[in-house]
Design a protein around this motif. Structure first.
Motif, PDB file in Angstrom:
ATOM      1  N   LYS A   1       0.693  -1.147   0.088  1.00 64.31           N
ATOM      2  CA  LYS A   1       0.156  -0.033  -0.071  1.00 64.31           C
ATOM      3  C   LYS A   1       0.898   1.253   0.106  1.00 64.31           C
ATOM      4  CE  LYS A   1      -3.986  -2.066   2.291  1.00 64.31           C
ATOM      5  NZ  LYS A   1      -4.397  -2.673   1.230  1.00 64.31           N
TER       6      LYS A   1
ATOM      7  N   GLU B   1      -5.639   8.480  -4.884  1.00 64.10           N
ATOM      8  CA  GLU B   1      -5.942   7.497  -3.998  1.00 64.10           C
ATOM      9  C   GLU B   1      -6.258   6.160  -4.896  1.00 64.10           C
ATOM     10  OE1 GLU B   1      -8.606   8.032  -0.756  1.00 64.10           O
ATOM     11  OE2 GLU B   1      -6.799   9.381  -0.049  1.00 64.10           O
TER      12      GLU B   1
ATOM     13  N   SER C   1      -6.915   2.049  -4.033  1.00 60.14           N
ATOM     14  CA  SER C   1      -6.675   0.835  -3.130  1.00 60.14           C
ATOM     15  C   SER C   1      -6.378  -0.649  -3.626  1.00 60.14           C
ATOM     16  CB  SER C   1      -7.811   0.808  -2.239  1.00 60.14           C
ATOM     17  OG  SER C   1      -8.917  -0.029  -2.916  1.00 60.14           O
TER      18      SER C   1
END
Length: 178
Positions: A55, A83, A85
């Motif tokens: 991450k 961002e 994920s």
């Protein structure tokens, strides 16, 4: 559909990326630009720390948060998201005998290759860890060549391992302090 509030930058494609995208559009089922490598790791892996390091790697490198837009636009663009994920996948196959482990690694690798990347919406890098025993693992790293080349692969892997080792050292000292 990309969320406009999650866009950090928009760039044109490099000439090499344009060529790769052309081939992807012609046949998005092709394995031509699907890259995969496996690493046999001897030693204990803290899977949660590895996932955290993965991450952090995604947070650090814009290219790992990049999607490609080529429909309903004048020219294809690469869109860097603020961002994105993704998580490392872990599977324990330690209960299998050696022949079954070898077969499963091959099966899993092929299954992963069959899970093609959608350049418009998928994270274009993934890690899978197959636990062979308490001190033996296979890490399968898959990515699309449109975001990484041979020069960058080694750098990213070194950075990932450095992040993991740093997190592991922090955890070690946290345990010692308690």
């Amino acid at each position: 559909m990309l969320d406009k509030n999650n866009i950090k930058h928009i760039y044109p494609l490099s000439p090499l990326q344009e060529g790769i995208l052309f081939h992807y559009i012609q046949n998005n089922k092709s394995e031509a630009y699907f890259e995969q490598t496996a690493y046999h790791i001897e030693g204990v892996i803290d899977y949660k720390l590895f996932d955290r390091a993965f991450k952090l790697l995604i947070e650090k490198y814009d290219v790992l948060r990049t999607a490609f837009v080529f429909k309903k636009v004048d020219a294809p663009k690469q869109v860097v998201l603020k961002e994105r994920s993704s998580s490392a996948f872990v599977m324990d196959i330690s209960d299998l005998n050696q022949q079954e482990k070898d077969q499963y690694i091959e099966y899993f690798s092929q299954k992963d290759r069959n899970n093609k990347f959608d350049l418009t919406k998928d994270p274009l890098v993934r890690f899978s860890i197959l636990k062979l025993s308490d001190k033996s693992n296979v890490i399968i790293w898959s990515f699309h060549h449109i975001i990484l080349d041979g020069w960058s692969v080694g750098m990213l892997l070194k950075d990932l391992m450095g992040m993991y080792n740093s997190l592991d050292a922090d955890t070690f000292f946290d345990r010692k302090a308690n």
